[in-house]
Enzyme design. Structure first.
Site, PDB file in Angstrom:
ATOM      1  N   ASP A 187       3.636  44.059  41.950  1.00 46.39           N
ATOM      2  CA  ASP A 187       3.480  44.936  43.065  1.00 46.39           C
ATOM      3  C   ASP A 187       2.362  46.195  42.548  1.00 46.39           C
ATOM      4  O   ASP A 187       1.654  45.916  41.660  1.00 46.39           O
ATOM      5  CB  ASP A 187       4.442  45.405  43.848  1.00 46.39           C
ATOM      6  CG  ASP A 187       4.480  45.821  45.121  1.00 46.39           C
ATOM      7  OD1 ASP A 187       3.882  46.610  45.498  1.00 46.39           O
ATOM      8  OD2 ASP A 187       4.831  44.763  46.017  1.00 46.39           O
ATOM      9  N   HIS A 256       4.331  51.475  47.366  1.00 50.57           N
ATOM     10  CA  HIS A 256       4.967  50.175  47.671  1.00 50.57           C
ATOM     11  C   HIS A 256       5.848  49.494  46.638  1.00 50.57           C
ATOM     12  O   HIS A 256       6.960  48.826  47.280  1.00 50.57           O
ATOM     13  CB  HIS A 256       3.661  49.050  47.987  1.00 50.57           C
ATOM     14  CG  HIS A 256       3.864  48.197  48.802  1.00 50.57           C
ATOM     15  ND1 HIS A 256       4.217  46.943  48.071  1.00 50.57           N
ATOM     16  CD2 HIS A 256       3.765  47.799  50.173  1.00 50.57           C
ATOM     17  CE1 HIS A 256       4.102  45.920  49.395  1.00 50.57           C
ATOM     18  NE2 HIS A 256       3.875  46.482  50.497  1.00 50.57           N
ATOM     19  N   SER A 447       6.586  42.681  53.637  1.00 44.38           N
ATOM     20  CA  SER A 447       6.815  43.324  52.347  1.00 44.38           C
ATOM     21  C   SER A 447       8.080  43.636  51.849  1.00 44.38           C
ATOM     22  O   SER A 447       8.474  43.554  50.877  1.00 44.38           O
ATOM     23  CB  SER A 447       5.814  44.375  52.189  1.00 44.38           C
ATOM     24  OG  SER A 447       4.264  43.746  52.119  1.00 44.38           O
TER      25      SER A 447
END
Length: 655
Positions: A187, A256, A447
């Site tokens: 990520d 994220h 996600s």
């Protein structure tokens, strides 16, 4: 008269035990403490199962049945008392447990003593099965003390009214809260959040694969520091460097990777009762940074996923902590079939025994790569009531769905996913003195449904580390709660693109809703493990090898069975053995074979299965376009053609 007749019955039993194979005497795994043993006798040896005629002067059928039972029970107790004497198990009394026999110990046994007693009884020729007589507790759950779990993490809790899509983690945690399974988060990198593991053994040394110093935003290219420097894109970026940032959206830093790492492995049930709960309380996180400003380069993503699985990458140090589960929440707009690149990546990491869990996509339309690649676990997103989230992509390639949040439901904070975050709009802000209000954030998207499945898969590997990626996918699909079990407020079935929130079906949102408790339960039992085959020349005789298949401790593999799942029908030789074979036709085709193994667990055997894909194809040669070829290349090509012809002729002679 045999030699055994000269021995006492106990001695004969013990001598016979020396000649028994391990699989023949494996007893059910004992859970202590046990107060006795329940014994099932073989057919013909169980007085409680025999039919008898009784002609006594009884008033009714019930009295007659009672008298018959009483006499049978007395004979059964005599047999069981003799069984205790023969096996050397000290009993206080004997009795019945239904139509089975009961041996009550003189004292409570557990551990090795209990296993030994069970083994001795199981070896007796009259005994079919044995299990410990233990106290059965009411169905229990285990919940952490984390403050935000208690208030906000609805998606982890027991499903019920108001949260039909919740994943039933409390019942799963009662079986296991996890272990040191390595889970890679491929990520944007990771922050040193106070609710995430710090350093070894739980936070592993990861790597930064962003190979462009401008997009990397940390002043360097690839290096061994996977820290997230922020991935914001400003209007100034777009104006000053339109070539690089002109197509990017203006956005604040997402943090994220930190959010996803917290979903999987946040510090949980700590004395401080701080923050959120992670799905696996002991998982080791491998941070792999592939994304910077504006997203991730495809080349960086592929290298990062491969490295996470322990595969070599040029000019990058070896990963000494290969992941068993890889979470990838990035994807593109093309299909997996558009180029071989993505599928090669998936095949490589799957063959390295790593499960690749990917986000299903947020396009409210057809699934794209990598979610449509063969062999991945593609996870769609549902909202709190079990309806497809308005943004989630859908289609037959979705494996199953998990909570992903929905900001269209009010109040939004009760319908989103909450995890570790940072309030910094560009660079990260120090957590020192920061309140939970700012250190934890709310997000939505596939996600964040994908890490739910990755975390549950890591719990399953704690129970059964032998499960292959295909076995994990298969068992999690079987454990999924069917769509018929939820009645979302949205009644329109998901259909063409633009359906937004809709009622899911197997064809649109996968096998069902992710259920952690059922998945962990299905992790028990044997694991079918097949040696990969890959691509072969048409006309080849292949070997289907399942010798590596294993059972959990205390059991053995009892049977193997090979079947063909798809492709032109071929005959499988030795289909009921660990190693089978098949001769493929001379035409190109793709074949899928399944191996199902059964263990000797008593009283009910357990099964496990896996598949292997075989592609029969001729090598692809490049054509057109000019360029020169050497005479040696031409000779090599002709040599290959002659070899194929010879192989086909040889195969025809043999068949």
């Amino acid at each position: 008269m045999t030699f055994f007749k000269f021995l006492s019955r106990p001695a004969a039993l013990w001598l016979a035990a020396l000649y028994c194979l391990p699989g023949a005497v494996a007893a059910q795994g004992a859970e202590g403490p046990a107060f006795g043993l329940i014994v099932g006798y073989r057919d013909g040896a169980n007085e409680l199962s025999r039919e008898e005629t009784d002609r006594g002067p009884w008033a009714d059928g019930r009295e007659r049945a009672q008298a018959v039972w009483q006499r049978a029970a007395q004979r059964s107790r005599e047999r069981t008392q003799q069984l205790a004497t023969d096996t050397g198990v000290k009993v206080k009394s004997v009795g019945e447990a239904g139509r089975s026999a009961l041996m009550r110990f003189e004292r409570v046994l557990k551990g090795a003593e209990l296993e030994d007693a069970m083994r001795r009884v199981r070896l007796h020729p009259d005994v079919a099965w044995v299990e410990p007589d233990v106290l059965l507790k009411r169905q229990q759950t285990k919940e952490p003390n984390d403050s935000i779990y208690l208030s906000s993490q609805w998606h982890l809790k027991t499903s019920g009214p108001g949260a039909a899509a919740a994943m039933n983690l409390p019942a799963g945690w009662f079986r296991t809260t996890g272990s040191n399974v390595v889970v890679a988060v491929v990520d944007s990198g990771i922050l040193a959040h106070p609710d995430l593991p710090i350093g070894l053994p739980r936070l592993l040394p990861g790597y930064d694969f962003v190979d462009d110093d401008v997009y990397a935003n940390d002043g360097s290219r690839r290096d061994n520091d996977p820290t997230d420097p922020g991935d914001w894109v400003s209007q100034a970026d777009k104006t000053s460097d339109s070539a690089r940032f002109g197509s990017c959206d203006v956005a604040d830093s997402s943090w994220h990777g930190t959010f996803i790492a917290g979903q999987i492995a946040a510090l949980t049930d700590q004395p401080s009762a701080q923050g959120v709960a992670g799905i696996n309380w002991a998982a080791r996180i491998l941070p792999v940074r592939v994304a910077g400003k504006c997203g991730a380069f495809l080349s960086d993503l592929v290298d990062g996923v491969r490295w996470a699985a322990g595969l070599p990458v040029t000019d990058v140090p070896t990963n000494n902590f290969p992941a068993r589960v890889i979470n990838l929440s990035f994807g593109g707009s093309a299909s997996c079939s558009s180029t071989p690149l993505y599928q090669q990546m998936v095949d490589d990491v799957t063959n390295a025994n790593a499960l690749l869990v990917v986000a299903g996509g947020n396009n409210d339309g057809p699934v794209t790569r990598p979610a449509d690649c063969v062999g991945v676990m593609a996870v769609g997103a549902v909202r709190r009531d079990g309806a497809k989230a308005w943004y989630s992509s859908f289609g037959s390639q979705i494996t199953l769905s998990a909570p992903g949040g929905s900001n269209l439901d009010s109040p939004a904070v009760d319908h989103l996913i909450r995890s570790t975050d940072n309030p910094g709009l560009t660079t990260a802000i120090s957590y020192t003195g920061m309140s939970d209000l700012n250190a934890y954030g709310y997000k939505q998207g596939t996600s964040f449904s994908a890490p739910q499945a990755a975390g549950v898969a890591s719990l399953m590997l704690d129970i059964n580390p032998h499960l292959t990626p295909a076995a994990l996918i298969d068992r999690m699909k079987k454990a999924a709660r069917p769509w018929s079990s939820v009645t979302p407020g949205v009644l329109t079935a998901c259909g063409p693109a633009g359906a937004e929130a809709c009622r899911c079906t197997d064809a649109t949102c996968g096998a069902g809703l992710l259920d952690a408790a059922a998945s962990v339960q299905l992790a028990t039992g044997p694991a079918a493990i097949i040696t990969p085959i890959g691509t072969v020349t048409p006309g080849t005789a292949i070997t289907l090898n399942g010798l590596a298949s294993v059972a959990l401790t205390g059991s053995s593999i009892a049977t193997h069975q090979w079947t063909q799942v798809s492709g032109p029908t071929v005959a499988i030789t030795n289909a009921s053995t660990a190693v089978a074979g098949a001769s493929l036709p001379s035409s190109p085709a793709t074949y899928v074979f399944r191996l199902t193994v059964t263990d000797d667990f008593l009283p009910t055997a357990r099964t496990g299965s896996d598949t292997v894909t075989v592609v029969a194809a001729y090598p692809v040669t490049s054509g057109g376009g000019g360029g020169s070829t050497s005479v040696f290349w031409g000779l090599a090509l002709w040599a290959w053609v002659l070899a194929v012809c010879w192989q086909q002729r040889r195969t025809r002679r043999l068949t």
